[in-house]
Motif scaffolding. Structure first.
Motif, PDB file in Angstrom:
ATOM      1  N   LEU A   1       0.616  -3.973  11.494  1.00  0.00           N
ATOM      2  CA  LEU A   1      -0.382  -3.645  10.489  1.00  0.00           C
ATOM      3  C   LEU A   1      -1.030  -2.291  10.714  1.00  0.00           C
ATOM      4  CD1 LEU A   1      -2.345  -6.953   9.749  1.00  0.00           C
ATOM      5  CD2 LEU A   1      -0.782  -5.705   8.252  1.00  0.00           C
ATOM      6  N   GLU A   2      -1.336  -1.975  11.958  1.00  0.00           N
ATOM      7  CA  GLU A   2      -2.030  -0.732  12.262  1.00  0.00           C
ATOM      8  C   GLU A   2      -1.142   0.174  13.092  1.00  0.00           C
ATOM      9  OE1 GLU A   2      -6.084  -1.069  13.645  1.00  0.00           O
ATOM     10  OE2 GLU A   2      -6.151  -3.157  13.016  1.00  0.00           O
ATOM     11  N   ALA A   3      -1.054   1.432  12.691  1.00  0.00           N
ATOM     12  CA  ALA A   3      -0.256   2.396  13.459  1.00  0.00           C
ATOM     13  C   ALA A   3      -0.848   2.557  14.850  1.00  0.00           C
ATOM     14  CB  ALA A   3      -0.215   3.750  12.736  1.00  0.00           C
TER      15      ALA A   3
ATOM     16  N   PRO B   1       0.849  -1.203   0.000  1.00  0.00           N
ATOM     17  CA  PRO B   1       0.000   0.000   0.000  1.00  0.00           C
ATOM     18  C   PRO B   1       0.875   1.240   0.000  1.00  0.00           C
ATOM     19  CG  PRO B   1      -0.722  -1.575   1.668  1.00  0.00           C
ATOM     20  CD  PRO B   1       0.599  -2.063   1.160  1.00  0.00           C
ATOM     21  N   ARG B   2       0.539   2.217  -0.812  1.00  0.00           N
ATOM     22  CA  ARG B   2       1.349   3.428  -0.901  1.00  0.00           C
ATOM     23  C   ARG B   2       1.215   4.244   0.386  1.00  0.00           C
ATOM     24  NH1 ARG B   2       2.974   0.732  -4.249  1.00  0.00           N
ATOM     25  NH2 ARG B   2       3.446   1.205  -6.425  1.00  0.00           N
ATOM     26  N   PRO B   3       2.337   4.488   1.083  1.00  0.00           N
ATOM     27  CA  PRO B   3       2.259   5.259   2.326  1.00  0.00           C
ATOM     28  C   PRO B   3       2.032   6.730   2.042  1.00  0.00           C
ATOM     29  CG  PRO B   3       4.540   4.780   1.785  1.00  0.00           C
ATOM     30  CD  PRO B   3       3.694   4.054   0.768  1.00  0.00           C
ATOM     31  N   PRO B   4       1.386   7.437   2.943  1.00  0.00           N
ATOM     32  CA  PRO B   4       1.204   8.876   2.762  1.00  0.00           C
ATOM     33  C   PRO B   4       2.514   9.608   2.955  1.00  0.00           C
ATOM     34  CG  PRO B   4       0.471   8.225   4.942  1.00  0.00           C
ATOM     35  CD  PRO B   4       0.809   6.951   4.211  1.00  0.00           C
ATOM     36  N   ALA B   5       2.561  10.855   2.522  1.00  0.00           N
ATOM     37  CA  ALA B   5       3.770  11.652   2.739  1.00  0.00           C
ATOM     38  C   ALA B   5       3.975  11.853   4.229  1.00  0.00           C
ATOM     39  CB  ALA B   5       3.631  12.999   2.031  1.00  0.00           C
ATOM     40  N   PRO B   6       5.236  11.804   4.706  1.00  0.00           N
ATOM     41  CA  PRO B   6       5.497  11.977   6.134  1.00  0.00           C
ATOM     42  C   PRO B   6       4.983  13.320   6.635  1.00  0.00           C
ATOM     43  CG  PRO B   6       7.444  11.182   4.992  1.00  0.00           C
ATOM     44  CD  PRO B   6       6.455  11.575   3.943  1.00  0.00           C
TER      45      PRO B   6
ATOM     46  N   GLY C   1       3.494   8.117  13.865  1.00  0.00           N
ATOM     47  CA  GLY C   1       2.341   7.995  12.989  1.00  0.00           C
ATOM     48  C   GLY C   1       1.038   7.903  13.744  1.00  0.00           C
ATOM     49  N   HIS C   2       1.028   8.290  15.044  1.00  0.00           N
ATOM     50  CA  HIS C   2      -0.185   8.270  15.844  1.00  0.00           C
ATOM     51  C   HIS C   2      -1.272   9.110  15.178  1.00  0.00           C
ATOM     52  CE1 HIS C   2       0.558   6.269  19.747  1.00  0.00           C
ATOM     53  NE2 HIS C   2       1.820   6.565  19.508  1.00  0.00           N
ATOM     54  N   GLY C   3      -2.450   8.536  15.031  1.00  0.00           N
ATOM     55  CA  GLY C   3      -3.598   9.290  14.557  1.00  0.00           C
ATOM     56  C   GLY C   3      -3.627   9.563  13.077  1.00  0.00           C
ATOM     57  N   MET C   4      -2.680   9.044  12.296  1.00  0.00           N
ATOM     58  CA  MET C   4      -2.684   9.291  10.858  1.00  0.00           C
ATOM     59  C   MET C   4      -3.716   8.404  10.173  1.00  0.00           C
ATOM     60  SD  MET C   4       1.354   9.730   9.871  1.00  0.00           S
ATOM     61  CE  MET C   4       0.868   9.996   8.154  1.00  0.00           C
ATOM     62  N   ASP C   5      -4.338   8.938   9.145  1.00  0.00           N
ATOM     63  CA  ASP C   5      -5.302   8.179   8.356  1.00  0.00           C
ATOM     64  C   ASP C   5      -4.531   7.425   7.282  1.00  0.00           C
ATOM     65  OD1 ASP C   5      -7.517   7.127   7.172  1.00  0.00           O
ATOM     66  OD2 ASP C   5      -8.153   8.987   6.197  1.00  0.00           O
ATOM     67  N   GLU C   6      -4.178   6.179   7.574  1.00  0.00           N
ATOM     68  CA  GLU C   6      -3.355   5.387   6.665  1.00  0.00           C
ATOM     69  C   GLU C   6      -4.071   4.096   6.293  1.00  0.00           C
ATOM     70  OE1 GLU C   6       1.108   5.538   7.601  1.00  0.00           O
ATOM     71  OE2 GLU C   6       0.170   5.551   9.572  1.00  0.00           O
TER      72      GLU C   6
END
Length: 360
Positions: A259-261, A136-141, A180-185
């Protein structure tokens, strides 16, 4: 490893401690290591023999279905396997999807042998995402991860955000930037660097997300993370009171994949109750219903086997009979993801520029 070999190895490390201490006295050093700021070799994986220095673990050890292997491929390490959030019906856990590896403890006659990284500002890792094309393509940091210390044209130090920018963030923003806490990934494998020190609380673990650069694809990249950006977790939960890492006594270094942040710290109306995990650093992707992961593991496992480390199992490559098998009967439906991280090694360095010039 037999008792005789383990004792011989411990004796050899004890002699190294005596030798380094004597050398420090001869150089009239106030603190060991002040004579040089050369990169500190933490670990490398180049041959099958190197694998003896590592321990591995996954939620499979406590009833989950994730599988982890640590091997050697074409002269470099390979940390790979399958993460699954499927739940066996009678498993003493409610969430799964965790795998990890780390250096083994190095006992001596004077206690655990540690690394003194107090004069080195960064952790450098040489890695490659072998499954980039199918991941899965990760979001930009998130900011300030985009503030790179290296030259504008060099994207190999994605984690090296400026420390002064990081220190000005709120605790919630630090947790987002570092973990990455709380990021929509999207659901999928996420890698973390983990450091354990020789502090009084053995369950303390310092962690930072390994933000792989999407532009690098499946090519090798050097990840550079400031030591002072690692956040402390205790039993898998972000500690309310953050303390500085005891960098003069780094005991183990490792990498985990989940798997999940982790969930955001602090009160959150949409978040589930705080979770806990095993005392040696499994992220909060694992939890037991009303019991800690440690308690669940004790109920699921017999007495430790001879030569077993204090984390994970025995560090050997575990077989995977059906890594891509469909859900078994009696298992809560879930998803499985492969992960495959090429790994050359880790070093402590004094600057980003120094990290980018390293020969691995």
């Amino acid at each position: 490893m037999s008792y005789g070999k383990a004792f011989t190895a411990a004796l050899g490390r004890s002699l190294e401690v005596v030798r380094d201490g004597a050398a420090s006295v001869m150089r009239l050093e106030v603190n060991p290591g002040t004579a040089t700021k050369k990169p500190i070799h933490l670990f490398s994986i180049k041959s099958q023999k190197d694998l003896d220095g590592f321990a591995t673990g996954s939620d499979k050890d406590i009833g989950g279905l994730s599988d982890v292997k640590l091997g050697v491929d074409e002269g470099h390490g390979r940390f790979f396997g399958t993460l699954s959030n499927q739940l066996p019906r009678n498993a003493p856990i409610q969430r799964t999807g965790y795998a990890g590896m780390r250096t083994r403890n190095r006992p001596t006659l004077f206690g655990a042998q540690t690394w003194d990284t107090s004069l080195h500002s960064y952790l450098a890792l040489r890695v490659r995402n072998s499954l980039f094309a199918t991941s899965p393509r990760p979001p930009a940091p998130p900011s300030p991860l985009s503030q790179i210390d290296a030259s504008p044209g060099d994207r190999s130090s994605l984690n090296s955000g400026r420390s002064e920018s990081f220190s000005s963030l709120t605790p919630q923003q630090r947790a987002r930037a570092a973990l990455g806490h709380g990021m929509d990934e999207p659901l999928g494998p996420k890698f973390f660097a983990n450091i354990q020190t020789d502090g009084p609380v053995t369950s303390d673990l310092f962690q930072h997300r390994i933000w792989l650069d999407p532009a690098a694809g499946d090519e090798w990249q050097t990840i550079v993370i400031p030591f002072d950006r690692f956040l402390m977790l205790n039993t898998g939960t972000l500690a309310d009171s953050q303390i500085k890492m005891m960098r003069q006594a780094v005991r183990t270094v490792g990498i985990s994949c989940i798997l999940e942040a982790p969930r955001p710290p602090g009160p959150d109306a949409n978040a589930a109750p705080a979770e806990k995990s095993d005392v040696n650093g499994a992220p909060s992707a694992l939890r037991g219903g009303g019991a800690s992961i440690t308690q669940a593991a004790e109920a699921a496992e017999a007495a430790p086997r001879e030569g077993e480390d204090d984390w994970g199992r025995d560090g050997t490559i575990r077989p995977s009979d059906q890594p891509d098998a469909s859900p078994l009967r009696g298992i809560k439906r879930g998803q499985s993801f492969r992960f495959d991280l090429g790994l050359m090694g880790a070093k402590a360095v004094g600057s980003v520029e120094e990290a980018l010039e390293l020969e691995w």
